[in-house]
Design an enzyme around this catalytic site. Structure first.
Site, PDB file in Angstrom:
ATOM      1  N   THR A  20      -4.939   5.542  14.367  1.00  0.00           N
ATOM      2  CA  THR A  20      -5.350   6.390  15.496  1.00  0.00           C
ATOM      3  C   THR A  20      -6.834   6.736  15.459  1.00  0.00           C
ATOM      4  O   THR A  20      -7.481   6.825  16.504  1.00  0.00           O
ATOM      5  CB  THR A  20      -4.517   7.692  15.474  1.00  0.00           C
ATOM      6  OG1 THR A  20      -3.153   7.327  15.623  1.00  0.00           O
ATOM      7  CG2 THR A  20      -4.901   8.630  16.590  1.00  0.00           C
ATOM      8  N   ASP A  44      -1.803  -0.804  13.617  1.00  0.00           N
ATOM      9  CA  ASP A  44      -1.100   0.462  13.537  1.00  0.00           C
ATOM     10  C   ASP A  44      -0.458   0.399  12.155  1.00  0.00           C
ATOM     11  O   ASP A  44       0.151  -0.609  11.800  1.00  0.00           O
ATOM     12  CB  ASP A  44      -0.017   0.529  14.620  1.00  0.00           C
ATOM     13  CG  ASP A  44       0.707   1.863  14.612  1.00  0.00           C
ATOM     14  OD1 ASP A  44       0.667   2.548  15.634  1.00  0.00           O
ATOM     15  OD2 ASP A  44       1.321   2.203  13.585  1.00  0.00           O
ATOM     16  N   SER A  45      -0.590   1.450  11.359  1.00  0.00           N
ATOM     17  CA  SER A  45      -0.182   1.309   9.956  1.00  0.00           C
ATOM     18  C   SER A  45       1.318   1.148   9.785  1.00  0.00           C
ATOM     19  O   SER A  45       1.786   0.871   8.684  1.00  0.00           O
ATOM     20  CB  SER A  45      -0.714   2.460   9.115  1.00  0.00           C
ATOM     21  OG  SER A  45       0.028   3.624   9.320  1.00  0.00           O
ATOM     22  N   SER A  46       2.080   1.289  10.856  1.00  0.00           N
ATOM     23  CA  SER A  46       3.508   0.979  10.762  1.00  0.00           C
ATOM     24  C   SER A  46       3.712  -0.517  10.519  1.00  0.00           C
ATOM     25  O   SER A  46       4.786  -0.945  10.122  1.00  0.00           O
ATOM     26  CB  SER A  46       4.231   1.392  12.043  1.00  0.00           C
ATOM     27  OG  SER A  46       4.009   2.755  12.260  1.00  0.00           O
ATOM     28  N   THR A  58      -2.165   7.045   9.659  1.00  0.00           N
ATOM     29  CA  THR A  58      -1.551   8.038   8.758  1.00  0.00           C
ATOM     30  C   THR A  58      -0.111   7.682   8.376  1.00  0.00           C
ATOM     31  O   THR A  58       0.372   8.106   7.336  1.00  0.00           O
ATOM     32  CB  THR A  58      -1.550   9.434   9.405  1.00  0.00           C
ATOM     33  OG1 THR A  58      -0.884   9.352  10.669  1.00  0.00           O
ATOM     34  CG2 THR A  58      -2.943   9.965   9.599  1.00  0.00           C
ATOM     35  N   ASP A  59       0.565   6.908   9.235  1.00  0.00           N
ATOM     36  CA  ASP A  59       2.008   6.712   9.031  1.00  0.00           C
ATOM     37  C   ASP A  59       2.361   6.169   7.639  1.00  0.00           C
ATOM     38  O   ASP A  59       3.306   6.631   7.014  1.00  0.00           O
ATOM     39  CB  ASP A  59       2.579   5.775  10.105  1.00  0.00           C
ATOM     40  CG  ASP A  59       2.631   6.452  11.477  1.00  0.00           C
ATOM     41  OD1 ASP A  59       2.429   7.681  11.543  1.00  0.00           O
ATOM     42  OD2 ASP A  59       2.872   5.750  12.481  1.00  0.00           O
ATOM     43  N   GLN A  74      15.266  13.618  -3.063  1.00  0.00           N
ATOM     44  CA  GLN A  74      14.918  13.805  -1.639  1.00  0.00           C
ATOM     45  C   GLN A  74      14.052  15.054  -1.445  1.00  0.00           C
ATOM     46  O   GLN A  74      13.484  15.247  -0.374  1.00  0.00           O
ATOM     47  CB  GLN A  74      16.195  13.929  -0.808  1.00  0.00           C
ATOM     48  CG  GLN A  74      16.979  12.633  -0.775  1.00  0.00           C
ATOM     49  CD  GLN A  74      18.291  12.739  -0.011  1.00  0.00           C
ATOM     50  OE1 GLN A  74      18.500  13.659   0.766  1.00  0.00           O
ATOM     51  NE2 GLN A  74      19.181  11.793  -0.231  1.00  0.00           N
ATOM     52  N   CYS A  75      13.982  15.912  -2.462  1.00  0.00           N
ATOM     53  CA  CYS A  75      13.135  17.124  -2.343  1.00  0.00           C
ATOM     54  C   CYS A  75      11.665  16.733  -2.449  1.00  0.00           C
ATOM     55  O   CYS A  75      11.310  15.843  -3.218  1.00  0.00           O
ATOM     56  CB  CYS A  75      13.410  18.091  -3.491  1.00  0.00           C
ATOM     57  SG  CYS A  75      15.044  18.791  -3.487  1.00  0.00           S
TER      58      CYS A  75
HETATM   59  N1  ASP Z   1       0.771   5.147  14.224  1.00  0.00           N
HETATM   60  C1  ASP Z   1      -0.530   5.477  13.705  1.00  0.00           C
HETATM   61  C2  ASP Z   1      -0.761   4.692  12.423  1.00  0.00           C
HETATM   62  O1  ASP Z   1      -0.248   5.038  11.406  1.00  0.00           O
HETATM   63  C3  ASP Z   1      -0.653   6.928  13.473  1.00  0.00           C
HETATM   64  C4  ASP Z   1      -1.961   7.374  12.912  1.00  0.00           C
HETATM   65  O2  ASP Z   1      -2.909   6.656  12.736  1.00  0.00           O
HETATM   66  O3  ASP Z   1      -2.075   8.549  12.637  1.00  0.00           O
HETATM   67  O4  ASP Z   1      -1.438   3.694  12.466  1.00  0.00           O
END
Ligand code: ASP
Length: 354
Positions: free
Chosen positions: A27, A71-73, A103-104, A291-292
């Site tokens: 992003t 996109d980091s996904s 961030t993902d 999971q915590c």
């Molecule tokens: N979907 C975005 C990514 O991880 C979200 C981000 O950058 O915050 O690439």
């Protein structure tokens, strides 16, 4: 694979630091495009328009932009290895590295890089943003500029930070201790089991006792393999035998991060324990991760984890799932010998567990 742009700043030959920025996507690097009426990846050649503050920095900055911004996904282990190789190729010429990343999956990438870059003694700082750099209220500017400052920071001619970190929303976190816990507010990352390494207010205050020690007389060793034959199996009340059996029967499976409850507890149903035991007997390695977000796995504390301990499930102590799954990929790439893999998993290798 990437383009290189030298950014014009006020730096002259006596600049404070020489920094390589690797722009992978996310992003942060988006701007509004009136033609398509949507967000599109931003060309770093336009940085003076979007981030004129960079011009005031006394750093020599080069940006490598991935040809295909992600996109980091869509992040994959092969790209972690490419990132490690880019750092290796530029290690001697640069003081530090800033990786702009979505961030993902940033916490996975930072964890993986922390294992791949053995003997790192320069800063590798991941950052990104919740709002694109072109948005009026963007967090991208503060995150990026402060990440550059941290990357440039030295004391007694040595970098203050010599490890892989995530800088985001005023805090510097150890990369393999961080996780994304927030998708709307600006404080996207936390590190429940390890103190914040620095806080950026008017000044940047470093938490010196918790920073990884700078090691002199070592040379960077870059590992170039990760093994993807691993899986995360998250428990939930009602998980069926069919689900557990199917996951554990995946072809070529070598390792399982078993996401358990609380202090590492799991159901005591006979069918469940039977499948876990059969997998261990087949040579599959099982890593118990809670999971915590905070606390640690203590196998044997409750009756519901006693059997796991007895049959040889490995305790993941206070690891995050992100650090655990990437550590398994790393460990299986290091050796085919299960005893060696288990020994790697039991020890901290880059400050990821205590
Ligand atoms: N979907 C975005 C990514 O991880 C979200 C981000 O950058 O915050 O690439």
């Amino acid at each position: 694979m990437y383009q290189s742009i030298h950014i014009k700043t006020k730096a002259n030959s006596k600049h404070e630091a020489k920094i390589l920025v690797i722009y992978t996507g996310g992003t942060l690097g988006m701007v509004y495009d009136p033609v398509s009426d949507g967000l599109v990846p931003f060309d770093f050649a336009q940085i003076p328009d979007n981030l004129p503050e960079m011009g005031r920095l006394d750093y020599d900055i080069t940006v490598l932009t991935f040809d295909k911004l992600l996109d980091s996904s869509n992040m994959r282990p092969v790209i972690w290895v490419q990132l490690a190789e880019i750092i290796e190729q530029h290690y001697e010429q640069y003081d530090s590295f800033v990786i702009l990343h979505g961030t993902d999956t940033m916490a996975y990438s930072a964890s993986a890089l922390s294992y791949l870059l053995e003997n790192l003694n320069k800063p590798v700082i991941f950052t990104g943003a919740q709002l694109p750099i072109g948005a009026a209220r963007t967090d991208a500017k503060e995150n990026f500029i402060t990440a550059l400052e941290i990357a440039a920071a030295k004391q007694n001619n040595r970098p203050i930070v010599s490890e892989v970190c995530i800088y985001f929303n005023s805090v510097l976190l150890r990369g393999n201790r961080a996780r994304k816990h927030e998708s709307v507010q600006f404080n996207a990352f936390e590190s429940e089991n390890y103190p914040v390494l620095a806080e950026a207010g008017v000044r940047i205050e470093y938490n010196y006792p918790f920073l990884r020690h700078y090691k002199s007389n070592v040379s960077l060793k870059v590992h170039k393999h990760l093994d993807e034959n691993v899986v995360i199996l998250k428990l939930f009340p009602g998980i069926s035998e069919q689900v557990v059996r199917s996951v554990l029967a995946i072809e070529n499976l070598k390792g399982v991060v078993l996401e358990t409850y609380g202090a590492g507890n799991a159901p005591t149903d006979e069918w469940f324990l039977k499948h876990i035991k059969a997998s261990l007997d087949k040579g599959i390695v099982i890593y118990n991760i809670s999971q915590c977000n905070g606390g640690r796995v203590t196998q044997g504390r409750y009756h519901t984890s006693h059997y796991l301990q007895e049959i040889g499930v490995i305790s993941g102590a206070d690891l995050t799932t992100e650090a655990a799954i990437t550590k398994m990929m790393f460990a299986f790439a290091q050796s085919n010998d299960i005893a060696t893999v288990k020994a790697i998993l039991k020890q901290p290798i880059a400050g990821e567990m205590s």
